[in-house]
Design an enzyme around this catalytic site. Structure first.
Site, PDB file in Angstrom:
ATOM      1  N   LYS A   8       0.855  -1.193   0.000  1.00 38.23           N
ATOM      2  CA  LYS A   8       0.000   0.000   0.000  1.00 38.23           C
ATOM      3  C   LYS A   8       0.886   1.236   0.000  1.00 38.23           C
ATOM      4  CE  LYS A   8       0.777   1.302   4.488  1.00 38.23           C
ATOM      5  NZ  LYS A   8       1.521   2.549   4.870  1.00 38.23           N
ATOM      6  N   ASP A 140      -2.556  -1.296  10.795  1.00 41.06           N
ATOM      7  CA  ASP A 140      -3.035  -1.210   9.419  1.00 41.06           C
ATOM      8  C   ASP A 140      -3.314  -2.574   8.797  1.00 41.06           C
ATOM      9  OD1 ASP A 140      -0.415  -1.996   9.241  1.00 41.06           O
ATOM     10  OD2 ASP A 140       0.189  -0.483   7.785  1.00 41.06           O
TER      11      ASP A 140
END
Length: 277
Positions: A8, A140
């Protein structure tokens, strides 16, 4: 069974306040990037001589530390607590996502292990249940259960999907050989609320992001590692419309209208990647 954990990038990252528990509340947009690991799980033979219920082999990129403390193994053991019939497993993790890069490689491996175990052993977990498990292992991790563009608050675990499509843009990513420990990055940060929330900014044309979309870690990290600031500037010289550091570093990325196919020449000896998003 095999799956392919992805990386990401952070589109804006604002550290807005320090919490009573010592963590920090953030505002950021997570966007998936097609840099991938490969994670394969097979059932361990009953006769296989092992003193662990999940052994892990990591190849391609060396990871420091005890592999039994890796998030992949921890994800297995977390599910094992609620699903005691899970058989002993071999896990093979081929690392393609650079480590200590701010691209979420370890968190992605964790989430994809949960996804893989759910599919392989038909545990019947919903997406939300898998996200809840993942969030217990890292801030996350839950995002990677979705692996879709999300606005995140809290410590990164409060997720809201957003309709952001960058599929016509190329990404160029560079990871210099400069580790930036997360603890070190947070130690120099000064929490504050931005003038404009990153969720609002990313809905504007990418051409406007350079002036308004900020990663708060850049100021403190660049002061200690000016080489990273030079990489960011070089991405702009190469034609990036927007460039930034991802997470707390040390990877940097640029968004380009055309493929930046000279990255490996411009940044010799560094990890580089370019692709359509």
């Amino acid at each position: 069974m095999i799956n392919f954990p992805i990386a990401k990038i952070n589109l804006g990252l604002n550290v807005v306040e320090k919490r009573p528990d010592g963590y920090h509340n953030l505002e950021t947009v997570f966007y998936p990037v097609p840099i991938k690991d490969a994670l394969e799980v097979t059932v361990m033979d009953d006769q296989f001589p092992s003193d662990t219920d999940c052994d892990l082999k990591v190849t391609n990129i060396h990871i420091e530390g005890d592999e039994q403390k890796n998030l992949v193994v921890r994800a297995y053991r977390l599910l094992k607590e609620d699903f005691p019939t899970l058989p002993r497993c071999h896990a093979h993790l081929w690392k393609g996502i650079p480590t200590q890069a701010g691209m979420g490689g370890g968190s992605s491996d964790c989430a994809y292990m949960i996804l893989l175990l759910n599919n392989l052993f038909q545990l019947g977990l919903s997406e939300q249940q898998m996200m809840d498990y993942a969030a217990r292992l890292g801030a996350d991790c839950a995002f990677f259960v979705k692996s879709r563009p999300c606005y995140a608050e809290g410590i990164g675990e409060q997720l809201e999907e957003i309709s952001l499509d960058l599929s016509e843009w190329y990404i160029g990513a560079v990871r210099p050989d400069i580790p930036v420990p997360t603890k070190e990055a947070f130690a120099r940060i000064r929490p504050h609320y931005p003038k404009k929330n990153c969720r609002e900014v990313v809905m504007q044309p990418v051409e406007t992001w350079k002036e308004e979309l900020v990663n708060d870690f850049e100021e403190s990290v660049f002061a200690v590692h000016p080489e990273l600031a030079e990489v960011k500037q070089q991405l702009y010289y190469m034609g990036a419309t927007y460039a930034a550091m991802s997470g707390s570093g040390s990877a940097l990325f640029g968004l380009f209208k055309e493929c930046p196919d000279r990255l490996s020449q411009v940044f010799p000896g560094m990890f580089t990647f370019s692709s359509l998003l």
